[in-house]
Design a protein around this motif. Structure first.
Motif, PDB file in Angstrom:
ATOM      1  N   UNK A  14       2.297  -4.606   7.318  1.00 39.27           N
ATOM      2  CA  UNK A  14       2.500  -3.926   5.722  1.00 39.27           C
ATOM      3  C   UNK A  14       0.359  -5.099   5.523  1.00 39.27           C
ATOM      4  N   UNK A  15       0.282  -5.869   6.353  1.00 45.05           N
ATOM      5  CA  UNK A  15      -1.434  -6.446   5.297  1.00 45.05           C
ATOM      6  C   UNK A  15      -2.059  -5.809   5.888  1.00 45.05           C
TER       7      UNK A  15
ATOM      8  N   UNK B 234      -2.345  -1.681   6.832  1.00 44.94           N
ATOM      9  CA  UNK B 234      -2.635  -1.081   6.520  1.00 44.94           C
ATOM     10  C   UNK B 234      -3.967  -0.261   5.703  1.00 44.94           C
ATOM     11  N   UNK B 235      -4.010  -1.085   4.909  1.00 46.73           N
ATOM     12  CA  UNK B 235      -5.642  -0.667   4.417  1.00 46.73           C
ATOM     13  C   UNK B 235      -6.418  -1.731   4.439  1.00 46.73           C
TER      14      UNK B 235
ATOM     15  N   UNK C 150      -7.741  -2.904   1.251  1.00 51.52           N
ATOM     16  CA  UNK C 150      -7.227  -3.470  -0.206  1.00 51.52           C
ATOM     17  C   UNK C 150      -6.199  -4.492   0.767  1.00 51.52           C
ATOM     18  N   UNK C 151      -5.378  -4.267   1.551  1.00 49.71           N
ATOM     19  CA  UNK C 151      -4.257  -5.353   1.784  1.00 49.71           C
ATOM     20  C   UNK C 151      -5.491  -6.365   3.043  1.00 49.71           C
TER      21      UNK C 151
ATOM     22  N   UNK D 154      -6.388  -8.885   0.214  1.00 42.71           N
ATOM     23  CA  UNK D 154      -5.800  -9.711   0.467  1.00 42.71           C
ATOM     24  C   UNK D 154      -5.630 -10.656   0.715  1.00 42.71           C
TER      25      UNK D 154
ATOM     26  N   UNK E 295      -4.995 -12.540  -4.056  1.00 43.57           N
ATOM     27  CA  UNK E 295      -4.469 -11.421  -2.726  1.00 43.57           C
ATOM     28  C   UNK E 295      -3.135 -11.070  -2.895  1.00 43.57           C
TER      29      UNK E 295
ATOM     30  N   UNK F 177      -4.049  -8.010  -5.228  1.00 37.23           N
ATOM     31  CA  UNK F 177      -4.772  -7.008  -4.150  1.00 37.23           C
ATOM     32  C   UNK F 177      -4.117  -6.074  -2.580  1.00 37.23           C
ATOM     33  N   UNK F 178      -3.367  -6.850  -2.552  1.00 36.62           N
ATOM     34  CA  UNK F 178      -2.069  -6.849  -1.463  1.00 36.62           C
ATOM     35  C   UNK F 178      -0.778  -5.869  -1.893  1.00 36.62           C
TER      36      UNK F 178
ATOM     37  N   UNK G 240       1.181  -3.540  -0.369  1.00 35.53           N
ATOM     38  CA  UNK G 240       1.548  -3.704   1.050  1.00 35.53           C
ATOM     39  C   UNK G 240       2.758  -4.340   0.715  1.00 35.53           C
TER      40      UNK G 240
END
Lengths: 351, 351
Positions: free
Chosen positions: A255-256, A258-259, A261-262, A265, B265, B268-269, B272
């Motif tokens: 999940x972290x 993936x994008x 932004x992630x 974050x 963080x 932002x995430x 996710x």
């Protein structure tokens, strides 16, 4: 003074992990002394890298190392008297060491420990106790795989041994003890679990607070200090929890990443993630403790690293410092004295 | 056409959750028809809020609702013939519905299902199958608590029923089947598990691919499509996994709220984290399936919400569409025919 005997050849990585692990634990407990058993040519240079450890240790060369895939019967046949595993256990038997640590294969280590140390008086079968991380701290769970199946009396013995270990490890007076069952009502579950519940309730032992039945989800909650079950269900619970933790860590990683932004974050929250990783780190509570033998043997996870091995040595230190064996022996004596008085009273009131 | 009978009074929230849940599942499967059983005054207004559901349903008033804390014996005594739970099961027996869904208490639902539907020919005891989220997708795990203990023949029956369910739910031809054990070597573990392994290997059934033994950590990995075990260990594995997932979610929550950077963080995430939450959401795979009876009953989690109840109705839909009952019946016939041929051959070769 606490002396720990160590089979440095055990585990997937042998002395490469055991020796730096010992050095780490020695930094935390400078009073420790070690008796090391292993193949000289594989250990000498490694020990020399840690002068403090070298000064605190006596090394004994052993020709034979039990392999991780050796069957218990083969290990006993070939490795008795001579292997690093056997000799580290024997040091406990002879009173040279307070406790033994090995990352060697569980089956062989248990077979040798039983053969060398023998079970305590009034104990039929040993158990393996695991230290389980919970939302409230840590609990002790046993048996996580020494033997399959247990009758009511064996579950009662496990309860006493687990409670004694909780007193030694957590330094509390009357740890709470729960029997693992399906459903918390008294009418449900396995006959032997219900019978053990009746025995524990009636015995009113001073060294524990019998809580009643607990379920699988109470393990992570930390509902009780000690969870008692037979080895089949205990082993499945332990491995299921480990598998679930790895599964969720895998989901989180995916999940972290993936994008963008992630990922950003993740960077900002990195210290929080590090804390989480630390919480979930199986090395923190590495070390299954063999209970019910005339001596304590700690089994470290075979695949662990130096930090994990050091954690197992830390557990060994705590067990020895708080004299776990005497605690268990005293509890068993008290319980069996009560049982005898109980049956005399019953005989008198019947007669 | 698929008709699902529903005990709308079951669960902690009864019709408040069941009726919006049914409406959600109907949106996904507009061809569904429902037979609803419950207390009229508690349901009519709720149903009227969902005109499509009202049009697809026939409502039957029942005076009696089984309570979440009723003992199975009491539920059977007071609720037989007349309760919403009983009548929703009976609709399957009478052929009016293809499958029944209830969030009512497990013990009562199983007792009534056994009494009303009876076990299939050649099946001694029913099992509860759970759908287990894994790193590879989903697996089926049974028995997660219908009965405590199982002999080799019962484990073999569970394997066949689980494989048939995997074919119906995952639409694969030969699902892999593993027996839950402590250690994967053939020499280890419970005698009945080893015996079941020998039977499954020898039987070479066309509807499954027998994989061998699996351990607790294989559940989360998704090593096999179907994991078979007896109800005590299965229930403990299920609840331990649920407990571990909640424990880690709690750690994560605590870690993310700790510092301002971590909170930033987290923001932002967030997408996710939402994905992770979805992955870990027990409602996604809500629904234990009772197998081994002459009809399928789906048990929804008592504490679930409308989304969770809808997921259980989705499972009911898949089971009915792929005609699970015929699949199980055919497999059992084939297996028992083979067994008969086998024993005739053995008798001939001995004679």
């Amino acid at each position: 003074m606490i002396t720990i005997s160590v089979d440095v050849m055990g585990g997937d990585f042998g002395p490469e992990v055991a020796i730096p692990g010992l050095a780490k634990s020695l930094d935390r407990h400078p009073e420790l002394k070690f008796l090391l058993y292993g193949e000289e040519d594989k250990c000498t240079a490694l020990i020399a890298e840690h002068p403090k450890l070298a000064a605190a240790s006596t090394f004994h060369h052993c020709d034979i190392s039990v392999r991780m895939d050796d069957k218990p019967s083969k290990a006993l046949r070939q490795g008795r008297w001579r292997s690093s595993m056997w000799r580290s256990i024997e040091a406990v038997k002879n009173g040279e060491a307070n406790v033994c640590v090995s990352a060697g294969n569980t089956g062989a280590l248990m077979a040798m420990s039983r053969f060398c140390l023998r079970t305590m008086a009034n104990i039929e079968r040993p158990a393996i106790a695991a230290i389980w991380p919970t939302l409230r701290g840590e609990s002790i769970v046993l048996d996580v795989g020494a033997t399959v199946g247990a009758d009511a009396q064996q579950l009662t013995d496990y309860s006493m041994m687990g409670a004694a270990m909780a007193r030694a490890l957590f330094e509390i007076d009357r740890p709470s003890v729960g029997l693992l069952n399906v459903g918390v009502e008294e009418v449900k579950g396995l006959e032997e679990v219900k019978e053990a519940g009746r025995i524990l309730k009636a015995s009113e032992l001073p060294g524990m607070n019998y809580h009643g039945f607990v379920e699988g989800d109470d393990l992570g909650k930390g509902t009780v200090d000690v969870v008692v079950t037979e080895g089949f269900a205990g082993n499945i619970a332990l491995k299921t929890a480990e598998g679930t933790a790895r599964q969720i860590a895998e989901y989180l990683r995916a999940a972290m990443g993936r994008t963008i932004l992630a990922r950003l974050g993740y960077i900002l929250a990195k210290s929080a993630f590090d804390r989480l990783r630390e919480k979930m780190d199986p090395r923190r509570v590495n070390g299954g403790v063999f209970l019910g033998l005339n001596g304590i043997v700690i089994k470290s996870h075979g695949g662990t690293d130096a930090d994990g091995f050091a954690a197992a040595v830390d557990v060994a230190h705590d067990m020895a410092r708080n004299d776990l064996i005497s605690k268990i022996e005293n509890d068993l004596k008290l319980y069996h004295a009560k049982q005898t008085i109980g049956s005399v009273q019953a005989a008198v009131s019947q007669g």
